[in-house]
Design an enzyme around this catalytic site. Sequence first.
Site, PDB file in Angstrom:
ATOM      1  CG  PHE A  29      -1.764  -0.973   1.435  1.00  0.00           C
ATOM      2  CD1 PHE A  29      -3.119  -1.179   1.009  1.00  0.00           C
ATOM      3  CD2 PHE A  29      -1.331  -2.309   1.963  1.00  0.00           C
ATOM      4  CE1 PHE A  29      -4.052  -1.934   1.068  1.00  0.00           C
ATOM      5  CE2 PHE A  29      -2.511  -3.091   2.307  1.00  0.00           C
ATOM      6  CZ  PHE A  29      -3.737  -3.119   1.715  1.00  0.00           C
ATOM      7  CG  ASP A  30       0.804   6.104  -1.456  1.00  0.00           C
ATOM      8  OD1 ASP A  30       2.053   6.157  -1.221  1.00  0.00           O
ATOM      9  OD2 ASP A  30      -0.099   6.589  -1.455  1.00  0.00           O
TER      10      ASP A  30
END
Length: 215
Positions: A8-9
Amino acid sequence: MNINTILFDLDGTLINTNDLIIESFLHTLNHYYPNQYTREDVLAFIGPPLRDTFEAIDPERVDEMIETYRAFNHAHHDALVKEYETVYDTVQTLHEKGFKLGIVTTKIRHTVNMGLKLTKLDSFFKCVITLDDVEHAKPHPEPIEKALACLQAKPEETLMVGDNHHDILAGKHAGTKTAGVAWTIKGREHLATYEPDFMLEKMSDLLSILGVTSR
């Protein structure tokens, strides 16, 4: 689909830091260039490393501007950061189901830790790759490749989730599947032009994509 790893960002994907980032940029830019930048102007600055952004504006004042930005950002962090709907429950479910979870961000580690602690997401991630850990930020594949090595994961079994085109391109460059998030501040249509494999309307959409039943 054989996916066992999710990357994930952070900003704009797991936690809503949009107001914090915009206000930090406006505070910094108005300090040096009063009344020259608007909210719309700074939207393009969301995503790339601070150094890249400020070098394009004023190469002589980069370090000074970064310091001004971070001082404001850290001081107002907890007041301006918000949660996104379904993020916590989705990440918790993926963690409980045994998925390998990592974060790949262009933020420095100190600020990353602040956000994860505030939103109580910090216990779910085995690997967090920050700007401090790489020579080349997204969209270069290096941050994702480091996360894959850290998690002992294969790119073809990994999904990269992000709100910015840098996230989608980095995933493609590293050979992972990619998912954009429709709540990106830059607009769903903008992100769709980079052709992510999936577009999430809310984070819990991940569960159906991965064939996971919620708790």
